[in-house]
Write a protein that holds these residues in place. Structure first.
Motif, PDB file in Angstrom:
ATOM      1  N   PRO A 101       0.623  -1.388  -0.346  1.00 49.79           N
ATOM      2  CA  PRO A 101      -0.051  -0.005   0.163  1.00 49.79           C
ATOM      3  C   PRO A 101       0.634   1.429   0.218  1.00 49.79           C
ATOM      4  CG  PRO A 101      -0.199  -1.195   2.065  1.00 49.79           C
ATOM      5  CD  PRO A 101       0.512  -1.852   0.803  1.00 49.79           C
ATOM      6  N   GLU A 102       0.556   2.548  -0.751  1.00 46.32           N
ATOM      7  CA  GLU A 102       1.050   3.605  -0.492  1.00 46.32           C
ATOM      8  C   GLU A 102       2.320   3.720  -1.520  1.00 46.32           C
ATOM      9  OE1 GLU A 102       1.169   5.247   3.050  1.00 46.32           O
ATOM     10  OE2 GLU A 102      -1.892   4.847   3.382  1.00 46.32           O
ATOM     11  N   ILE A 103       2.834   2.572  -1.820  1.00 42.75           N
ATOM     12  CA  ILE A 103       4.075   2.602  -2.453  1.00 42.75           C
ATOM     13  C   ILE A 103       4.364   2.200  -3.853  1.00 42.75           C
ATOM     14  CG2 ILE A 103       5.749   2.718  -0.522  1.00 42.75           C
ATOM     15  CD1 ILE A 103       6.144  -0.141  -0.119  1.00 42.75           C
ATOM     16  N   ASP A 104       3.534   1.021  -3.704  1.00 39.89           N
ATOM     17  CA  ASP A 104       3.369   0.463  -5.393  1.00 39.89           C
ATOM     18  C   ASP A 104       1.839   0.939  -6.082  1.00 39.89           C
ATOM     19  OD1 ASP A 104       5.825  -0.919  -4.400  1.00 39.89           O
ATOM     20  OD2 ASP A 104       4.802  -2.663  -3.481  1.00 39.89           O
ATOM     21  N   GLY A 105       2.192   0.136  -7.833  1.00 40.32           N
ATOM     22  CA  GLY A 105       1.224   0.856  -8.096  1.00 40.32           C
ATOM     23  C   GLY A 105      -0.112   0.270  -8.049  1.00 40.32           C
ATOM     24  N   MET A 106      -1.328  -0.354  -8.866  1.00 37.49           N
ATOM     25  CA  MET A 106      -2.268  -0.640  -8.188  1.00 37.49           C
ATOM     26  C   MET A 106      -2.466  -1.525  -9.604  1.00 37.49           C
ATOM     27  SD  MET A 106      -3.919   0.442  -6.452  1.00 37.49           S
ATOM     28  CE  MET A 106      -4.032   1.801  -4.369  1.00 37.49           C
ATOM     29  N   ILE A 107      -4.248  -2.297  -9.363  1.00 40.19           N
ATOM     30  CA  ILE A 107      -4.365  -3.329 -10.476  1.00 40.19           C
ATOM     31  C   ILE A 107      -6.035  -2.914 -10.850  1.00 40.19           C
ATOM     32  CG2 ILE A 107      -5.100  -6.015 -10.904  1.00 40.19           C
ATOM     33  CD1 ILE A 107      -2.935  -6.174  -9.628  1.00 40.19           C
ATOM     34  N   TYR A 108      -6.364  -2.314 -11.856  1.00 40.39           N
ATOM     35  CA  TYR A 108      -7.380  -1.850 -12.199  1.00 40.39           C
ATOM     36  C   TYR A 108      -8.132  -2.905 -13.316  1.00 40.39           C
ATOM     37  CZ  TYR A 108      -5.749   2.789 -11.322  1.00 40.39           C
ATOM     38  OH  TYR A 108      -5.514   4.246 -10.543  1.00 40.39           O
ATOM     39  N   PHE A 109      -9.265  -2.821 -12.624  1.00 44.63           N
ATOM     40  CA  PHE A 109     -10.143  -3.934 -12.980  1.00 44.63           C
ATOM     41  C   PHE A 109     -11.131  -3.949 -13.599  1.00 44.63           C
ATOM     42  CE2 PHE A 109     -10.223  -5.375  -8.843  1.00 44.63           C
ATOM     43  CZ  PHE A 109     -11.001  -4.748  -8.486  1.00 44.63           C
ATOM     44  N   THR A 110     -12.343  -4.314 -14.397  1.00 44.05           N
ATOM     45  CA  THR A 110     -13.324  -5.109 -15.272  1.00 44.05           C
ATOM     46  C   THR A 110     -14.468  -5.760 -14.311  1.00 44.05           C
ATOM     47  OG1 THR A 110     -13.469  -5.784 -16.651  1.00 44.05           O
ATOM     48  CG2 THR A 110     -13.429  -3.782 -16.656  1.00 44.05           C
ATOM     49  N   SER A 111     -15.473  -5.822 -13.958  1.00 43.39           N
ATOM     50  CA  SER A 111     -16.285  -6.642 -12.430  1.00 43.39           C
ATOM     51  C   SER A 111     -17.612  -7.178 -13.806  1.00 43.39           C
ATOM     52  CB  SER A 111     -16.597  -5.654 -11.932  1.00 43.39           C
ATOM     53  OG  SER A 111     -17.434  -7.570 -10.974  1.00 43.39           O
ATOM     54  N   ALA A 112     -17.731  -8.230 -14.166  1.00 43.19           N
ATOM     55  CA  ALA A 112     -19.261  -8.785 -15.182  1.00 43.19           C
ATOM     56  C   ALA A 112     -20.491  -7.431 -14.371  1.00 43.19           C
ATOM     57  CB  ALA A 112     -19.167  -9.708 -15.707  1.00 43.19           C
ATOM     58  N   LYS A 113     -21.116  -7.510 -15.440  1.00 42.11           N
ATOM     59  CA  LYS A 113     -22.770  -6.679 -15.320  1.00 42.11           C
ATOM     60  C   LYS A 113     -23.282  -7.684 -14.018  1.00 42.11           C
ATOM     61  CE  LYS A 113     -23.177  -3.083 -18.615  1.00 42.11           C
ATOM     62  NZ  LYS A 113     -23.761  -2.298 -19.544  1.00 42.11           N
ATOM     63  N   ASP A 114     -22.929  -9.073 -14.310  1.00 41.76           N
ATOM     64  CA  ASP A 114     -24.432 -10.077 -13.915  1.00 41.76           C
ATOM     65  C   ASP A 114     -23.392 -10.437 -11.907  1.00 41.76           C
ATOM     66  OD1 ASP A 114     -21.845 -10.999 -14.875  1.00 41.76           O
ATOM     67  OD2 ASP A 114     -22.866 -13.274 -15.490  1.00 41.76           O
ATOM     68  N   LYS A 115     -22.104  -9.957 -11.769  1.00 45.20           N
ATOM     69  CA  LYS A 115     -22.466 -10.174 -11.201  1.00 45.20           C
ATOM     70  C   LYS A 115     -22.310  -8.972  -9.828  1.00 45.20           C
ATOM     71  CE  LYS A 115     -18.294 -13.444 -12.340  1.00 45.20           C
ATOM     72  NZ  LYS A 115     -16.863 -13.337 -12.505  1.00 45.20           N
ATOM     73  N   SER A 116     -21.626  -9.368  -8.683  1.00 45.29           N
ATOM     74  CA  SER A 116     -22.585  -8.395  -7.748  1.00 45.29           C
ATOM     75  C   SER A 116     -21.278  -7.395  -7.360  1.00 45.29           C
ATOM     76  CB  SER A 116     -23.200  -9.142  -5.870  1.00 45.29           C
ATOM     77  OG  SER A 116     -21.421  -9.929  -6.198  1.00 45.29           O
ATOM     78  N   SER A 117     -21.966  -6.190  -6.944  1.00 42.33           N
ATOM     79  CA  SER A 117     -20.987  -5.326  -6.788  1.00 42.33           C
ATOM     80  C   SER A 117     -20.503  -5.240  -5.948  1.00 42.33           C
ATOM     81  CB  SER A 117     -21.890  -4.005  -6.836  1.00 42.33           C
ATOM     82  OG  SER A 117     -22.135  -3.633  -5.585  1.00 42.33           O
TER      83      SER A 117
END
Length: 452
Positions: free
Chosen positions: A412-428
């Motif tokens: 946390p706070e020092i490395d990057g991130m993973i940006y990802f999508t979540s299919a619409k039929d899956k819960s938020s």
């Protein structure tokens, strides 16, 4: 002076925390003490009646940043609601008298530690009576009162303060003194309390985590602590930062390898690899011992993520010694690396050493290491494409219409991130949820993926 006319019944406090995660824990302790006494904690400095700046004094750039922040916050005495400006932390600890002469805008100076006393002092200034529940707020076993500034699912666990290593370039012992480990029972009680509040990720920190317990138990007790932390229900990830190479014992390596909750992510700041430079830094080891250690870690802990920190331009560093360092880094291929130009700190032995390297040359060498590391990072990330990792969800980015979070490979706070999508039929998703994400692409210092 009638403080009741100057301050609200529950005075509004805003705090700016600078520097490292260890300093952030101090900020959380101070905020917790203030809240228990009835202060109202606010995020908007313009609304705060009391503004506190918790300063960093580690290197010259941090000192400059601290001074600039103090002056910025002082403007709220005329442009906002601020009636009391407080400066605390490392810079204030080391240069309190000088700061008091140079910064008349500041009303109260405090060093490091003694945060309950500072909170009590501010309560007296503001005429605040303790909140009824605060009588029982002093935690058993010495657990500090903390108001977490991290997201609810993660927290730092500081296991010791100060340092006994006495590296010749470092001012930490001058500021915080020698190492004082926190008793294990206190840390376990604090971790239990954090888990009960919803924390699932603990990042274990100290100036030297691997030296934990030597002052209390006459042995390096980090493996024992980790094993006990792993028994706490609710804690899912435990991450280790700031280990010293000489203290990566077989017992510690085995603990990391066998305890499922301890992430295979190890931060081992080496600073250099050349034997002469390391000796002048008052650090042990040499290139051969370091190569053997990292080879052992990769052999014993498959998939381990190795992070390190380097200093270029240390006094006396020749071009040949720098080339040795660059070649070493290229061979080891650290997954994570930070490189900093040497900063000569007042009253440290290194600042008085002969053959000081030109400031521009120090930075040039740091830039070379950093540029080469960016190439290696691209190769490392490319190798992750197609794989699926467990990711903690940290939020939703409306601009990209994607969730974002971290796998075990990202501190946390020092490395990057993973940006990802979540299919619409899956819960938020909710912040703090753990999901499986398949990596599909690389975007600069981040990864892209899709929830599976």
């Amino acid at each position: 002076m009638n403080s009741d006319k100057l301050y609200s019944k529950c005075p509004r406090v805003g705090l700016v925390s600078l520097g490292c995660s260890k300093n952030a824990v101090d900020s959380e302790i101070l905020l917790g003490e203030l809240k228990s006494r009835g202060f109202d904690i606010v995020n908007d400095a313009a609304q705060a009646e009391i503004i506190i700046v918790n300063t960093c004094g580690f290197i010259e750039s941090a000192k400059t940043d601290s001074i600039d922040t103090i002056l910025d916050m002082a403007q709220y005495k005329t442009a906002g609601s601020c009636k009391l400006l407080v400066v605390t932390g490392c810079l204030s600890q080391r240069y309190g008298d000088e700061l008091a002469r140079e910064l008349p805008e500041v009303d109260v100076f405090n060093g490091v530690k003694n945060y309950p006393a500072l909170a009590e002092r501010l309560a007296e200034i503001c005429g605040v009576e303790p909140a009824p529940e605060s009588a029982n707020a002093a935690a058993c076993c010495g657990i500090p009162k903390r108001l977490l500034t991290t997201p609810s699912y993660r927290a730092y666990l500081r296991i010791a303060d100060g340092c006994d290593n006495r590296c010749t370039y470092c001012a930490i012992p001058l500021i915080r003194g020698g190492r004082v480990s926190t008793p294990m029972e206190t840390l376990l009680a604090e971790a239990e309390q954090l888990a009960e509040s919803g924390v699932t990720e603990l990042t274990v920190i100290a100036q030297d985590t691997s030296a934990y317990g030597i002052d209390l138990y006459k042995k390096y007790a980090l493996p024992d602590l980790l094993k006990e932390l792993c028994k706490i229900d609710g804690i899912k990830w435990i991450r280790l930062l700031y280990c010293y190479p000489e203290r990566m014992t077989d017992e510690l390596i085995e603990t990391i390898k066998t305890e499922d909750k301890v992430l295979n992510y190890i931060d081992i700041p080496i600073q250099h690899c050349n034997k002469e430079i390391l000796r002048n830094m008052y650090r042990g080891g040499d290139e051969q011992s370091l190569r053997e250690l990292f080879a052992k870690l990769r052999r014993e802990i498959p998939g381990v993520v190795l992070r390190t920190t380097l200093i270029t331009g240390f006094p006396g560093e020749t071009e040949e010694q720098f080339s040795e360092l660059a070649e070493f880094v290229n061979d080891i291929k650290f997954e994570r690396l930070g490189c900093f130009a040497y900063s000569a700190e007042e009253d440290t032995p290194a600042a008085e050493m002969p053959d000081q390297v030109d400031e521009g040359e120090r930075q040039r060498r740091a830039d070379i290491i950093t540029s080469e590391q960016e190439i290696r990072m691209g190769e490392y990330y490319a190798g992750m494409v197609g794989n699926t990792y467990e990711v903690v969800c940290e939020g939703f980015d409306r601009y990209s219409d994607m969730y974002f979070g971290r796998s075990m490979h990202f501190a946390p706070e020092i490395d990057g991130m993973i940006y990802f999508t979540s299919a619409k039929d899956k819960s938020s998703l909710t912040i703090g949820d753990f999901v499986n994400v398949k990596i599909t692409d690389v975007l600069e210092n981040n990864l892209l993926g899709e929830r599976v």
